[in-house]
Write an enzyme that holds these catalytic residues in place. Structure first.
Site, mmCIF file in Angstrom:
data_model
loop_
_atom_site.group_PDB
_atom_site.id
_atom_site.type_symbol
_atom_site.label_atom_id
_atom_site.label_comp_id
_atom_site.label_asym_id
_atom_site.label_seq_id
_atom_site.Cartn_x
_atom_site.Cartn_y
_atom_site.Cartn_z
ATOM 1 C CG ASP A 23 22.678 23.370 56.906
ATOM 2 O OD1 ASP A 23 22.957 23.975 58.218
ATOM 3 O OD2 ASP A 23 22.274 24.165 55.970
ATOM 4 C CG HIS B 247 11.733 3.914 55.526
ATOM 5 N ND1 HIS B 247 10.925 3.255 56.432
ATOM 6 C CD2 HIS B 247 12.149 4.957 56.154
ATOM 7 C CE1 HIS B 247 10.979 3.924 57.429
ATOM 8 N NE2 HIS B 247 11.947 5.118 57.500
ATOM 9 C CB SER C 65 12.521 8.370 57.179
ATOM 10 O OG SER C 65 13.850 7.699 57.596
#
Length: 470
Positions: free
Chosen positions: A392, A265, A407
């Site tokens: 998970d 991003h 990220s």
């Protein structure tokens, strides 16, 4: 009168029929499938995933390879990060191919879909590119970014010796989010530069001409500085910032060009929420020291330390884009799970279902965690082409799901790099967005932006095709 009424009713019925037909799965698949696609050598052209079976049973495919030297620029990866668009192509030869051999070599395939072998429904140009392989990341990185000029992040009054308050920059029209580039033609590279130049010009009684930009448009404004009664320095009443830093995750490295991608991003200024234009910057390894788990309404984060003194790798920052940062990497990058580069996955090859991410939750140790790809949205142009969900148990226990600093963690499915983790859903921290790797490759300059590949929308079956299927 009766004839007019019949015409009106007929018109309404035809309009309703057209509207109903436009909402069917078949019509949506025709309209939503672009006229240009891309795939790699050896991979099938995913016609069966673009159009519904009810339609394909009554459609014939014509495939022709278009051969021309001018197409070479479109059917290869860029070696130096910048592809060149070919506006006109002179076709020298056309060869008929079929689904089994269409992607045996790089080139351009012209695909025509004909209903009942007669009526042309769709023409698609498919560019077949050589296979692309990348080394997956997952490494925690420290990001240090310097902006072009300085960013206005606030305004404050200047109080002179008499106690009067002034806002010189505000009166002149500068706003939060503007970027100051030059003063009296002198480049402003830092907060210290701005303060020094203004004070020097103020003491010399010179006019101050500020060159600044807003939303990419350059402007010039004269501002009269005021001497501050407290600091005894000339000022114009602004708070500014010239840099940003934080912890993120490396997504991939192209071993041929040494181009890396990270974050997934854009880096925005924390106060203005506007993209920072890059002057320079670098990435180095980071060590994760603690985790603040996320919860509903409160995103978590990784807390890390930059490892500048004992860095195995480092890189510059050339681009700050909506799908991450990109630059050149130096040093040694290793991944214990994928010691060799692996193929990328085009959006048509991504499937809803299990996948994995690679990230760091302690120190600098790479770990794999299971996720689920819930939605694939290649039509989106904001870098949020995937909806992913952490499944998970260990990662959910440690982090609560997706947290800041994660990220850029690469998403891998069936041995292929699919994309990167980008954003968390604030009210559901186990869920978030991912960006597609092909969008990252475009912004990195490793993939030409001319062609797009997208999926289809699922709608109701057309009565016309229902009739054909009976």
């Amino acid at each position: 009168m009766a004839k007019e009424r019949i015409k009106q009713v007929t018109g309404i019925l035809l309009a309703l029929l057209l509207l109903t037909g436009s909402l069917t799965e078949e019509a949506q698949s025709i309209w939503s499938t672009p006229s240009k696609l891309r795939t790699t050598v050896g991979e099938e052209i995913p016609i069966d995933r673009m159009f519904p079976p009810s339609m394909l049973r009554h459609v014939t495919l014509e495939m022709n390879r278009v051969e021309s030297p001018a197409l070479q620029a479109l059917t290869s990866w860029t070696d130096e990060g910048h592809g060149q668009d070919v506006k006109r192509v002179n076709v020298s030869n056309v060869t008929e191919v079929n689904a089994s051999n269409a992607t045996e070599e790089p080139g351009r395939i012209n695909v025509t879909l004909r209903l009942l072998g007669l009526i042309p429904l769709k023409n698609i140009i498919v560019d077949v590119l050589p296979p692309m392989e990348l080394l997956p990341g997952g490494h925690s990185i420290g990001v240090m970014l310097h902006s072009e000029g300085v960013i206005v992040v606030g305004q404050a009054p200047i109080t002179d010796g008499k106690g009067d308050k002034y806002y010189p920059a505000k009166v002149a029209g500068l706003q939060v989010g503007d970027v100051i580039h030059r003063i009296n033609q002198k480049a402003v590279k830092s907060e210290a530069d701005l303060a020094r130049i203004i004070d020097e010009l103020g003491r010399a009684k010179e006019k101050i001409e500020v060159e600044w930009s807003r939303n990419g448009k350059m402007n010039k404004t004269e501002i009269e500085p005021i001497i501050c009664g407290e600091t005894k320095r000339y000022r114009i009443g602004l708070f500014v910032r010239d840099r940003a830093s934080g912890v993120g995750t490396l997504t991939f490295l192209d071993p041929k060009s040494k181009t890396y991608g990270a974050l997934g991003h854009v880096i925005n200024d924390a106060d203005t929420n506007k993209r920072i234009n890059v002057a320079d910057g670098k990435i180095i390894p980071a060590s994760i020291k603690s985790i603040h788990p996320g919860r509903k309404g409160a995103p978590g984060e990784k807390v890390g330390l930059f490892q500048e003194d004992k860095a195995d790798f480092s890189g510059d920052i050339k681009r700050n884009t909506y799908v991450g940062i990109f630059g050149q990497l130096e040093g040694k990058l290793t991944n214990p799970f994928y010691p060799e580069p692996i193929p990328i996955a085009l959006s048509a090859q991504v499937m809803q279902g299990p996948a994995e991410i690679i990230t760091v939750v302690n120190g600098d140790k790479l770990e794999r965690f299971q996720i689920q790809i819930d939605r694939i949205m290649p039509h989106r142009s904001d870098g949020k082409g995937l909806v992913i969900r952490v499944t998970d148990p260990r990662l959910l226990n440690l982090t609560g799901g997706i947290i800041q600093g994660m990220s850029g963690s690469p998403i891998i499915q069936n041995g292929r790099i699919v994309g990167a983790v980008t954003h968390v859903f604030i009210n559901s921290p186990s869920t978030g967005y991912g960006c597609l790797v092909e969008q990252m490759l475009e912004e990195a300059g490793l993939w030409k932006k001319e062609q797009k590949e997208v999926g289809t929308l699922q709608k109701e079956q057309s009565p016309f095709f229902e009739l054909l299927n009976k």
